[in-house]
Design a protein around this motif. Structure first.
Motif, PDB file in Angstrom:
ATOM      1  N   ARG A 170      -5.410  26.707  -5.752  1.00  0.00           N
ATOM      2  CA  ARG A 170      -4.238  25.630  -5.175  1.00  0.00           C
ATOM      3  C   ARG A 170      -3.245  25.672  -4.826  1.00  0.00           C
ATOM      4  O   ARG A 170      -1.942  25.460  -4.926  1.00  0.00           O
ATOM      5  N   ASP A 171      -3.521  27.105  -4.252  1.00  0.00           N
ATOM      6  CA  ASP A 171      -2.098  27.870  -3.679  1.00  0.00           C
ATOM      7  C   ASP A 171      -2.226  27.715  -2.293  1.00  0.00           C
ATOM      8  O   ASP A 171      -3.277  27.769  -1.488  1.00  0.00           O
ATOM      9  N   ILE A 172      -1.401  28.509  -1.395  1.00  0.00           N
ATOM     10  CA  ILE A 172      -1.094  27.939   0.235  1.00  0.00           C
ATOM     11  C   ILE A 172      -1.419  29.533   0.714  1.00  0.00           C
ATOM     12  O   ILE A 172      -1.171  30.607   0.208  1.00  0.00           O
ATOM     13  N   ILE A 173      -2.833  29.565   1.815  1.00  0.00           N
ATOM     14  CA  ILE A 173      -3.510  30.815   2.063  1.00  0.00           C
ATOM     15  C   ILE A 173      -2.798  31.427   3.045  1.00  0.00           C
ATOM     16  O   ILE A 173      -3.516  32.310   3.799  1.00  0.00           O
ATOM     17  N   GLY A 174      -2.685  29.796   3.731  1.00  0.00           N
ATOM     18  CA  GLY A 174      -2.418  30.326   5.635  1.00  0.00           C
ATOM     19  C   GLY A 174      -1.123  28.964   6.126  1.00  0.00           C
ATOM     20  O   GLY A 174      -1.784  28.038   5.591  1.00  0.00           O
ATOM     21  N   ILE A 175      -0.711  29.395   7.175  1.00  0.00           N
ATOM     22  CA  ILE A 175       0.046  28.697   6.997  1.00  0.00           C
ATOM     23  C   ILE A 175       0.610  28.520   8.486  1.00  0.00           C
ATOM     24  O   ILE A 175       0.806  29.899   9.336  1.00  0.00           O
ATOM     25  N   GLN A 176       0.419  28.304   9.652  1.00  0.00           N
ATOM     26  CA  GLN A 176       0.689  27.836  10.637  1.00  0.00           C
ATOM     27  C   GLN A 176       2.148  26.780  11.310  1.00  0.00           C
ATOM     28  O   GLN A 176       1.776  25.036  10.833  1.00  0.00           O
ATOM     29  N   VAL A 177       2.471  26.337  12.021  1.00  0.00           N
ATOM     30  CA  VAL A 177       3.517  26.215  12.311  1.00  0.00           C
ATOM     31  C   VAL A 177       3.678  25.661  13.868  1.00  0.00           C
ATOM     32  O   VAL A 177       3.653  26.359  14.666  1.00  0.00           O
ATOM     33  N   THR A 178       3.759  24.562  14.295  1.00  0.00           N
ATOM     34  CA  THR A 178       3.176  23.712  16.079  1.00  0.00           C
ATOM     35  C   THR A 178       4.565  22.945  15.741  1.00  0.00           C
ATOM     36  O   THR A 178       5.012  21.677  15.035  1.00  0.00           O
ATOM     37  N   THR A 179       4.896  22.675  17.281  1.00  0.00           N
ATOM     38  CA  THR A 179       5.464  21.213  17.532  1.00  0.00           C
ATOM     39  C   THR A 179       3.757  20.687  17.931  1.00  0.00           C
ATOM     40  O   THR A 179       2.573  20.814  17.515  1.00  0.00           O
ATOM     41  N   ALA A 180       4.398  18.972  17.678  1.00  0.00           N
ATOM     42  CA  ALA A 180       3.517  17.707  17.544  1.00  0.00           C
ATOM     43  C   ALA A 180       2.646  18.135  18.917  1.00  0.00           C
ATOM     44  O   ALA A 180       1.373  16.998  18.528  1.00  0.00           O
ATOM     45  N   ASP A 181       2.463  18.738  19.405  1.00  0.00           N
ATOM     46  CA  ASP A 181       1.622  18.684  20.738  1.00  0.00           C
ATOM     47  C   ASP A 181       0.204  19.164  20.039  1.00  0.00           C
ATOM     48  O   ASP A 181      -0.602  18.662  20.945  1.00  0.00           O
ATOM     49  N   TRP A 182       0.362  20.113  19.335  1.00  0.00           N
ATOM     50  CA  TRP A 182      -0.888  20.952  19.212  1.00  0.00           C
ATOM     51  C   TRP A 182      -1.683  20.546  18.133  1.00  0.00           C
ATOM     52  O   TRP A 182      -1.364  19.136  17.221  1.00  0.00           O
ATOM     53  N   GLY A 183      -3.353  20.485  18.699  1.00  0.00           N
ATOM     54  CA  GLY A 183      -4.399  19.080  17.698  1.00  0.00           C
ATOM     55  C   GLY A 183      -4.352  20.114  16.749  1.00  0.00           C
ATOM     56  O   GLY A 183      -4.130  21.207  16.471  1.00  0.00           O
ATOM     57  N   ASP A 184      -4.842  19.087  15.269  1.00  0.00           N
ATOM     58  CA  ASP A 184      -5.374  20.280  14.245  1.00  0.00           C
ATOM     59  C   ASP A 184      -6.301  21.321  14.545  1.00  0.00           C
ATOM     60  O   ASP A 184      -6.575  22.207  13.878  1.00  0.00           O
ATOM     61  N   GLY A 185      -7.743  20.229  15.198  1.00  0.00           N
ATOM     62  CA  GLY A 185      -8.969  21.612  15.375  1.00  0.00           C
ATOM     63  C   GLY A 185      -8.885  22.660  16.145  1.00  0.00           C
ATOM     64  O   GLY A 185      -9.393  23.846  16.455  1.00  0.00           O
ATOM     65  N   GLU A 186      -7.271  22.820  17.225  1.00  0.00           N
ATOM     66  CA  GLU A 186      -6.723  23.860  17.987  1.00  0.00           C
ATOM     67  C   GLU A 186      -6.445  24.982  17.285  1.00  0.00           C
ATOM     68  O   GLU A 186      -6.508  26.393  16.939  1.00  0.00           O
TER      69      GLU A 186
END
Length: 322
Positions: A170-186
């Motif tokens: 239950r820990d975070i093993i990956g993180i990405q910060v984007t603007t709201a324009d990026w879709g989840d699948g991308e």
């Protein structure tokens, strides 16, 4: 005068009752989350506060990345502005009897834009079940009360936080910060690249039902547990997603979710909720500092997890009111 409230309507579903089996350890972990010695360890700070001297010519630095991240961690944890953070860290130095310089608020703000945050991650021995999700953190705009009463305005701006969460630890093993324009699948292929170790299964919602996402998961020799979108058709060429469609057609969506372990994806939503307990808003104005701020929150959340988490088991249903 008595307060007037409206009775809540019943949802019609039975609410389950759980019991925490390691309450003593979890209770101590909750206490330690507020201990300053957990976040301001005197021994490690004394050894790594100042960076090593440069190999070539140049002025040696005063503050290592560890020093800057420690200050930003205290700032985020206690929701302080930069100036108050400088004052608190200085007082901690004095109380600890450590004779080290303290970065001023201007230096902290400037270094935050280029800081590579070290997010603690526990070593893995077994293949992981990765659950993926995203959420939004507000930058500026109206408060939640105004939005609920009068609707959202045009100035509300968000940053999307995409997370990989280990279903077991239950820990975070990956993180990405984007603007709201990026879709989840991308973003999923980049998220999977951050994961070290073997992946057994990746669970995500229907927003990740794309060929690129399935290809990225297959490249890691993992099984994709992604419900197909409404009206989905087979992709052909014996694609694994076609077998998934056959299973859903044969057993039904609910049974497929139970058999595949898809319901464990809710742990990603729980992690998002925990992340927002550190604040549902990013206070930095520049994108680079917003990324560092979100990564610092992820580092804090992982440290919370490693201090101790509840081990809860279902013991029955909540009795209905008479």
């Amino acid at each position: 005068m008595a307060a007037r409230v409206r009775a809540e309507e019943s949802s019609g579903t039975e609410k389950q009752r759980y019991r925490v089996r390691n309450w003593k350890e979890y209770d101590r972990a909750l206490v330690n989350r507020g201990s300053l010695t957990v976040w301001f360890d005197q021994d490690s700070i004394s050894q790594g506060w100042t960076p090593p001297r440069p190999k070539g010519r140049g002025k040696p630095g005063l503050y290592s990345d560890l020093a800057i991240q420690t200050c930003l961690t205290i700032k985020t944890l206690f929701r302080l502005p930069y100036r108050a953070t400088e004052g608190l860290v200085g007082s901690l130095m004095a109380l600890s009897g450590v004779d080290l310089p303290v970065p001023d608020h201007t230096h902290l703000s400037r270094r935050a834009a280029s800081l590579k945050v070290a997010i603690p991650r526990a070593p893995r021995k077994e293949p992981m079940h990765v659950v993926v999700d995203s959420t939004g953190l507000k930058i500026f705009g109206e408060g939640e009360w105004k939005v609920r009463c009068h609707g959202a305005g045009k100035r509300r701006t968000w940053r999307k936080i995409h997370l990989d969460v280990d279903e077991a630890q239950r820990d975070i093993i990956g993180i990405q910060v984007t603007t709201a324009d990026w879709g989840d699948g991308e973003i999923l292929p980049e998220l999977l690249e951050q994961i070290e170790g073997d992946i057994e299964q990746v669970s995500a919602d229907g927003a990740y039902d794309t060929k690129d996402c399935h290809a990225a998961i297959a490249e890691r020799d993992a099984r994709a547990t992604i419900p197909p979108r409404e009206g989905a058709v087979p992709w052909g060429e014996d694609h694994p997603r076609d077998r998934l469609l056959e299973q859903i057609a044969t057993h039904g969506m609910e049974e497929w979710k139970r058999q595949s372990g898809y319901h464990r994806r809710s742990l990603a939503e729980t992690t998002m909720f925990r992340l927002k307990q550190l604040g549902d808003k990013l206070f930095s104005r520049r994108f680079e500092r917003q990324v560092a701020e979100a990564h610092v929150r992820a580092a804090i959340l992982n440290q919370f997890t490693y201090l101790g988490m509840p081990n809860s088991v279902r013991v029955g249903e909540v009795a209905s009111a008479a």
